[in-house]
Design a protein around this motif. Structure first.
Motif, short mmCIF file in Angstrom:
data_model
loop_
_atom_site.label_atom_id
_atom_site.label_comp_id
_atom_site.label_asym_id
_atom_site.label_seq_id
_atom_site.Cartn_x
_atom_site.Cartn_y
_atom_site.Cartn_z
N CYS A 55 0.55 5.45 -0.11
CA CYS A 55 -0.40 6.55 -0.03
C CYS A 55 -0.40 7.34 -1.34
CB CYS A 55 -0.05 7.48 1.12
SG CYS A 55 -0.12 6.62 2.70
N HIS B 128 1.00 11.52 9.31
CA HIS B 128 0.07 10.64 8.61
C HIS B 128 0.24 9.15 8.97
CE1 HIS B 128 -2.81 9.41 5.68
NE2 HIS B 128 -1.92 8.82 4.90
N HIS B 129 1.45 8.64 8.81
CA HIS B 129 1.63 7.20 9.07
C HIS B 129 1.58 6.88 10.56
CE1 HIS B 129 3.46 5.92 4.95
NE2 HIS B 129 2.21 6.29 4.89
N TYR C 113 0.86 -1.19 0.00
CA TYR C 113 0.00 0.00 0.00
C TYR C 113 0.89 1.23 0.00
CZ TYR C 113 -3.89 3.06 1.37
OH TYR C 113 -4.86 4.04 1.41
N GLU D 6 -2.02 6.56 11.09
CA GLU D 6 -2.55 5.34 10.47
C GLU D 6 -2.24 4.12 11.32
OE1 GLU D 6 -1.56 4.27 6.48
OE2 GLU D 6 -1.69 6.32 5.75
N CYS E 284 -6.80 5.83 4.83
CA CYS E 284 -5.81 4.81 4.48
C CYS E 284 -5.94 3.58 5.36
CB CYS E 284 -4.39 5.39 4.58
SG CYS E 284 -4.03 6.55 3.26
ZN LIG Z 1 -1.93 7.07 3.80
#
Ligand SMILES: [Zn+2]
Length: 445
Positions: free
Chosen positions: A28, A246-247, A26, A250, A221
């Protein structure tokens, strides 16, 4: 044996897939509110090399790259305007028009850079049910809370290992980064999973158990990777600037929901600068993919970028690009020459071994270019495929082939004016003409 540097472990590790011969990856994807720039190109090219190497090694790669078409607020902030809505207001178009145009532009960029299409490119707006279900799980497990304003936040204090990817503690996040406090958050480090729509605003908003609203960027995500790749998948990637927040967010959401690791390898590509400075719209220091393609071919852009290791910063300068141009010339001239029947055994191994060592493309390209005449045609073709270099030989285009024949005839009858005209026409079709001692070589393009 492939090894990859995982940001979570902070070291290179041997790659072991969850399922033999299969890889779930995956990466982004873009927020589709503007044309893609070279920073995007760099990220997607880094993962394209990984994708192509994995395929060369016989893996079946399930490559998911999302399209963020809602929920990404300006400056990656917690409050403020949605980037797409802002663009729509600026241009007087609908958010739908903006999303359609820039999604198409994104796929065109991928095609023009010869990047293999992801297996699936899910859109956030088409996965709202999955996102709501995901938020429900987090609420149920008390990792999230709903406020009077109809917002849902992730409670960072509830996740004891929060900060493990970016290696920063909550105290450091509070002092070191810009965190905005919304009035209804319990803590300023908490982040939005669902945002209430401003009163009466139905555009790009959906009904939810908490009222009308839209998802936060990070949760998209977590929900889409779970839907398409499962609770735990092999590789999660993006540019290094997404490590935090962001991560980090997530990983917190996904692992809170499933009690399992989200991904086994967290791979991050380095940033891109232009002439030594960060790309920025305000200083006009930005180059779109399509602008770059007006000056350089996709082969040249790819080679220039791959001459720098994917984790290091890449500085887009004329000099760096010239290295890509020169390398393309060298590899293609070799390809157009007489190649041996058999590849010298050590050279191919050396190129692949370099790539398997956390994608050491600079070393791989060095070995390839120095020994380019030692590879037979089939192995050269393999290398072109791994590096995503495309080429058309002059023989494949009847008109170009005919012009080449006319040029040869003109040259032999010393009609140099016609010969030069034909050469110019051939060059216009993208072929480079090299008159060498052994005869003329028409470089593929
Ligand atoms: Zn993402």
């Amino acid at each position: 044996m492939l090894s990859l540097y995982s940001t979570l472990e902070g070291k290179k590790e041997e790659f072991k897939p969850i399922t033999p011969k299969k890889v779930g990856m995956y990466v982004c994807g873009p927020t589709v509110y503007d044309y893609g720039h070279l920073g995007h190109a760099r990220t997607y090219l880094a993962f394209d090399l990984l994708h192509r190497l994995l395929r060369y090694q016989g893996y079946e790669v399930n490559y998911v790259q999302n399209i963020t078409d809602v929920g990404h607020l300006v400056n990656d902030s917690e409050s403020g305007v949605d980037k797409i809505k802002q663009k729509a207001q600026e241009t007087g178009e609908s958010p739908g028009d903006i999303v359609r145009r820039y999604t198409e532009a994104h796929f065109k960029d991928l095609r023009d850079l010869n990047i293999l299409q992801p297996t699936t490119s899910p859109k956030a707006s088409e996965n709202i049910k999955e996102i709501i279900d995901f938020v429900e799980v987090l609420l149920h497990k008390k990792f999230a809370y709903v406020t009077d304003l109809g917002n849902v936040y992730f409670s960072v204090a509830r996740k004891s290992d929060y900060g493990k990817l970016s290696r920063r503690g909550v105290a450091e996040i509070l002092t070191g980064t810009r965190v905005e406090s919304a009035q209804d958050k319990r803590s300023s480090t908490d982040f939005a999973l669902w945002k209430a729509a401003p009163h009466g605003n139905t555009e790009m908003t959906w009904e939810s158990p908490w009222g009308r609203g839209f998802p936060g960027w990070h949760i998209e995500c977590s929900a889409m990777s779970q839907k398409y790749l499962g609770d735990t998948f092999d590789i999660h990637g993006a540019a290094v600037e997404h490590v935090f927040p962001h991560h980090e967010n997530e990983i917190a959401q996904s692992e809170a929901a499933t009690d399992k690791p989200m991904a086994n390898y967290w791979v991050h590509s380095g940033m891109l600068t232009i002439n030594g400075s960060k790309m920025s719209k305000s200083t006009r220091n930005t180059v779109t993919v399509q602008d770059a393609l007006k000056t350089y071919s996709s082969n040249e852009i790819r080679l220039a970028m791959y001459l720098t290791h994917y984790r290091k910063p890449f500085d887009f300068t004329k000099q760096a690009m010239q290295q890509g141009v020169a390398l393309r010339g060298k590899l293609f001239s070799a390809y157009a020459s007489d190649l041996p029947e058999k590849t010298a055994p050590e050279v191919l191994e050396e190129v692949i071994a370099a790539l398997e060592d956390d994608l050491d493309s600079p070393r791989a390209l060095q070995v390839w270019s120095e020994g380019a005449l030692k590879f037979n045609r089939a192995d050269s073709d393999q290398l072109f495929a791994i590096f995503g270099l495309s080429y058309i030989r002059i023989e494949e285009i009847p008109r170009a082939k005919q012009l080449a024949q006319e040029r040869e005839q003109a040259r032999s009858s010393k009609d140099f004016l016609t010969a030069d005209n034909r050469k110019a026409e051939i060059a216009q079709m993208g072929f480079e003409v090299l008159d060498a001692e052994g005869g003329t070589v028409y470089l593929p393009h």
